[in-house]
Design a protein around this motif. Structure first.
Motif, short mmCIF file in Angstrom:
data_model
loop_
_atom_site.label_atom_id
_atom_site.label_comp_id
_atom_site.label_asym_id
_atom_site.label_seq_id
_atom_site.Cartn_x
_atom_site.Cartn_y
_atom_site.Cartn_z
N LEU A 189 0.83 -1.21 0.00
CA LEU A 189 0.00 0.00 0.00
C LEU A 189 0.86 1.26 0.00
O LEU A 189 0.61 2.21 -0.75
CB LEU A 189 -0.93 0.00 1.22
CG LEU A 189 -2.16 -0.90 1.16
CD1 LEU A 189 -2.79 -1.02 2.53
CD2 LEU A 189 -3.18 -0.36 0.15
N LYS A 190 1.89 1.26 0.85
CA LYS A 190 2.78 2.42 0.93
C LYS A 190 3.50 2.65 -0.40
O LYS A 190 3.64 3.78 -0.87
CB LYS A 190 3.80 2.23 2.05
CG LYS A 190 3.22 2.34 3.45
CD LYS A 190 4.31 2.13 4.51
CE LYS A 190 3.76 2.26 5.92
NZ LYS A 190 4.80 2.03 6.96
N LEU A 191 3.94 1.56 -1.01
CA LEU A 191 4.67 1.68 -2.27
C LEU A 191 3.76 2.15 -3.40
O LEU A 191 4.15 2.97 -4.23
CB LEU A 191 5.32 0.34 -2.63
CG LEU A 191 6.43 0.45 -3.67
CD1 LEU A 191 7.55 -0.53 -3.36
CD2 LEU A 191 5.91 0.20 -5.09
N ILE A 192 2.51 1.62 -3.43
CA ILE A 192 1.55 2.03 -4.46
C ILE A 192 1.27 3.52 -4.37
O ILE A 192 1.29 4.24 -5.37
CB ILE A 192 0.23 1.24 -4.32
CG1 ILE A 192 0.44 -0.22 -4.75
CG2 ILE A 192 -0.89 1.87 -5.15
CD1 ILE A 192 -0.71 -1.13 -4.43
N LYS A 193 1.04 4.00 -3.14
CA LYS A 193 0.77 5.43 -2.96
C LYS A 193 1.97 6.27 -3.38
O LYS A 193 1.83 7.33 -4.01
CB LYS A 193 0.41 5.71 -1.50
CG LYS A 193 -0.02 7.16 -1.27
CD LYS A 193 -0.55 7.36 0.14
CE LYS A 193 -1.02 8.82 0.31
NZ LYS A 193 -1.55 9.07 1.66
N SER A 194 3.16 5.79 -3.04
CA SER A 194 4.38 6.52 -3.38
C SER A 194 4.67 6.50 -4.88
O SER A 194 4.95 7.53 -5.49
CB SER A 194 5.56 5.93 -2.61
OG SER A 194 6.78 6.50 -3.02
N GLU A 195 4.58 5.30 -5.47
CA GLU A 195 4.92 5.14 -6.89
C GLU A 195 3.91 5.83 -7.80
O GLU A 195 4.29 6.48 -8.78
CB GLU A 195 4.99 3.65 -7.24
CG GLU A 195 6.19 2.93 -6.67
CD GLU A 195 7.49 3.34 -7.35
OE1 GLU A 195 7.52 3.42 -8.58
OE2 GLU A 195 8.47 3.60 -6.61
N LEU A 196 2.62 5.68 -7.50
CA LEU A 196 1.59 6.24 -8.37
C LEU A 196 1.13 7.63 -7.94
O LEU A 196 0.31 8.25 -8.62
CB LEU A 196 0.38 5.29 -8.43
CG LEU A 196 0.66 3.89 -8.99
CD1 LEU A 196 -0.63 3.10 -9.11
CD2 LEU A 196 1.36 3.96 -10.33
N LYS A 197 1.66 8.10 -6.79
CA LYS A 197 1.33 9.46 -6.30
C LYS A 197 -0.19 9.66 -6.18
O LYS A 197 -0.74 10.67 -6.61
CB LYS A 197 1.94 10.52 -7.22
CG LYS A 197 3.48 10.46 -7.29
CD LYS A 197 4.03 11.50 -8.24
CE LYS A 197 5.55 11.54 -8.22
NZ LYS A 197 6.15 10.25 -8.65
N THR A 198 -0.85 8.69 -5.56
CA THR A 198 -2.29 8.76 -5.38
C THR A 198 -2.63 9.39 -4.02
O THR A 198 -1.81 9.40 -3.11
CB THR A 198 -2.92 7.36 -5.44
OG1 THR A 198 -2.33 6.54 -4.43
CG2 THR A 198 -2.71 6.72 -6.80
N GLU A 199 -3.85 9.91 -3.91
CA GLU A 199 -4.30 10.46 -2.63
C GLU A 199 -4.62 9.35 -1.65
O GLU A 199 -4.33 9.44 -0.46
CB GLU A 199 -5.53 11.34 -2.85
CG GLU A 199 -6.03 12.01 -1.58
CD GLU A 199 -7.20 12.96 -1.82
OE1 GLU A 199 -7.84 13.37 -0.84
OE2 GLU A 199 -7.48 13.27 -3.00
N TYR A 200 -5.26 8.30 -2.16
CA TYR A 200 -5.62 7.15 -1.34
C TYR A 200 -4.94 5.90 -1.90
O TYR A 200 -4.62 5.83 -3.08
CB TYR A 200 -7.13 6.90 -1.34
CG TYR A 200 -7.97 8.09 -0.96
CD1 TYR A 200 -7.92 8.62 0.33
CD2 TYR A 200 -8.84 8.68 -1.88
CE1 TYR A 200 -8.70 9.71 0.69
CE2 TYR A 200 -9.62 9.77 -1.52
CZ TYR A 200 -9.55 10.28 -0.24
OH TYR A 200 -10.31 11.35 0.11
N ALA A 201 -4.75 4.90 -1.04
CA ALA A 201 -4.25 3.61 -1.49
C ALA A 201 -5.12 2.52 -0.89
O ALA A 201 -5.28 2.45 0.34
CB ALA A 201 -2.80 3.42 -1.08
#
Length: 330
Positions: A218-230
């Motif tokens: 989850l942390k990596l997805i938010k960081s990699e894709l620069k999303t507001e939510y994961a």
């Protein structure tokens, strides 16, 4: 339940298709080949793909618009007719030589025997990308949220997807994505990308086997894709949410699964509906869980209404009260 004070205005961009059903009975095998013979009694066609997202949004009470590209064929005419029946505001471009997607399912009773697809998967033309984007720029302020329904049929090219997300961000319009394929970088900057376990593993390169790995992904997805939510959907275990670097898992709603067809479309539609009304991510996910639970109890490509969701909520609240009272008696 979520707060529903108004009709959210939602734009769907993605791959439109037709879900066609040939329904009958089967009680014999063909003489000329070892295959079942289905005696077709009924035929029906409904909107599928991004069209099913639209049907669910309309059923929930949203004000829905759509932008897409179809072929110059009879299936495109049927898509337009079905969109008109739903009451959708449409901006559709025809592309010469393109096949409008149609998936035909043959059913014996409630069992699917066979499916065949008629479609194009090549990217839409640069000219159509340009025309769709120009329309988006013109209409952006009319929407509370944009839902990208990507089924890999060529409408949401990487360049077009990035243009949509970038312009929506500049205008403070939420973008919720149902992804496809393996190139997730094209969704970078979206408000939320709906990833299941398999997709989350592809994005993060993490084998998800326990809660620690879910949190790491989850942390990596938010960081990699620069999303507001994961979030990561965990099938029957619920939905995992990242909040302030902590993991929360909202359990799925207890239900009887009858047919999973189109359930992902319902998740996208219901989450988009809730977030467009500025509900928080927890309430939005709970709403999506309830909506999906309703659809999973129906056959084929189905929709859900606010009334059905409210009915399930009342039922679950009653069961929770009964459980708590039983615990107190013990």
């Amino acid at each position: 339940m979520i707060n529903i004070e108004k009709k959210p205005k939602i734009l769907v961009i993605g791959d439109l298709m037709i879900d066609s059903y040939l329904i009958g009975s089967c009680d014999r095998i063909a003489i000329d080949a070892p295959v079942p013979v289905v005696d077709v009694k009924k035929e029906k066609s409904v909107l599928g793909g991004a069209g099913n997202v639209i049907r669910n949004l309309a059923s929930l009470g949203a004000d829905v618009s759509v932008m897409s590209v179809v072929g110059d064929d009879d299936n495109a005419k049927l898509v337009k007719h079905l969109l008109d029946e739903v009451g959708t505001k449409s901006f559709l471009l025809e592309q010469k030589g393109r096949k409008t997607s149609k998936k035909t399912r043959i059913l014996a009773g409630t069992s699917q025997i066979f499916r065949f697809d008629h479609e194009s998967k090549n990217n839409i033309s640069f000219e159509n990308v340009k025309n769709l984007y120009s329309k988006l720029v013109e209409k952006i302020n009319a929407f509370d949220a944009i839902l990208l329904a990507d089924y890999g049929k060529g409408v949401l090219t990487k360049d077009f997807t990035q243009k949509i997300i970038s312009y929506a961000n500049k205008n403070n319009v939420k973008v919720i994505v149902d992804p496809h394929g393996s190139n997730y970088s094209k969704y970078e900057g979206a408000t939320l990308v709906l990833a299941n376990i398999e997709e989350a593993q592809k994005i993060s390169n993490i084998e998800i086997s326990n809660d620690d790995k879910i949190l790491e992904a989850l942390k990596l997805i938010k960081s990699e894709l620069k999303t507001e939510y994961a979030i990561i959907t965990l099938a029957e275990e619920g939905i995992a949410i990242l909040n302030n670097d902590k993991l929360s898992v909202l359990p799925t709603v207890p239900l009887e699964v009858f047919d999973i067809t189109g359930s992902g479309d319902t998740v996208l539609a219901s989450l988009g509906f809730a977030l467009a009304l500025n509900n928080n991510i927890y309430d939005s996910v709970e709403f999506a869980n309830l909506a999906t639970g309703v659809v999973l109890r129906k056959a084929g490509t189905a929709t859900v209404s606010i009334e059905e969701i409210q009915s399930d909520q009342v039922y679950l609240d009653k069961k929770l009260i009964e459980k708590n009272l039983a615990c107190k008696v013990k």
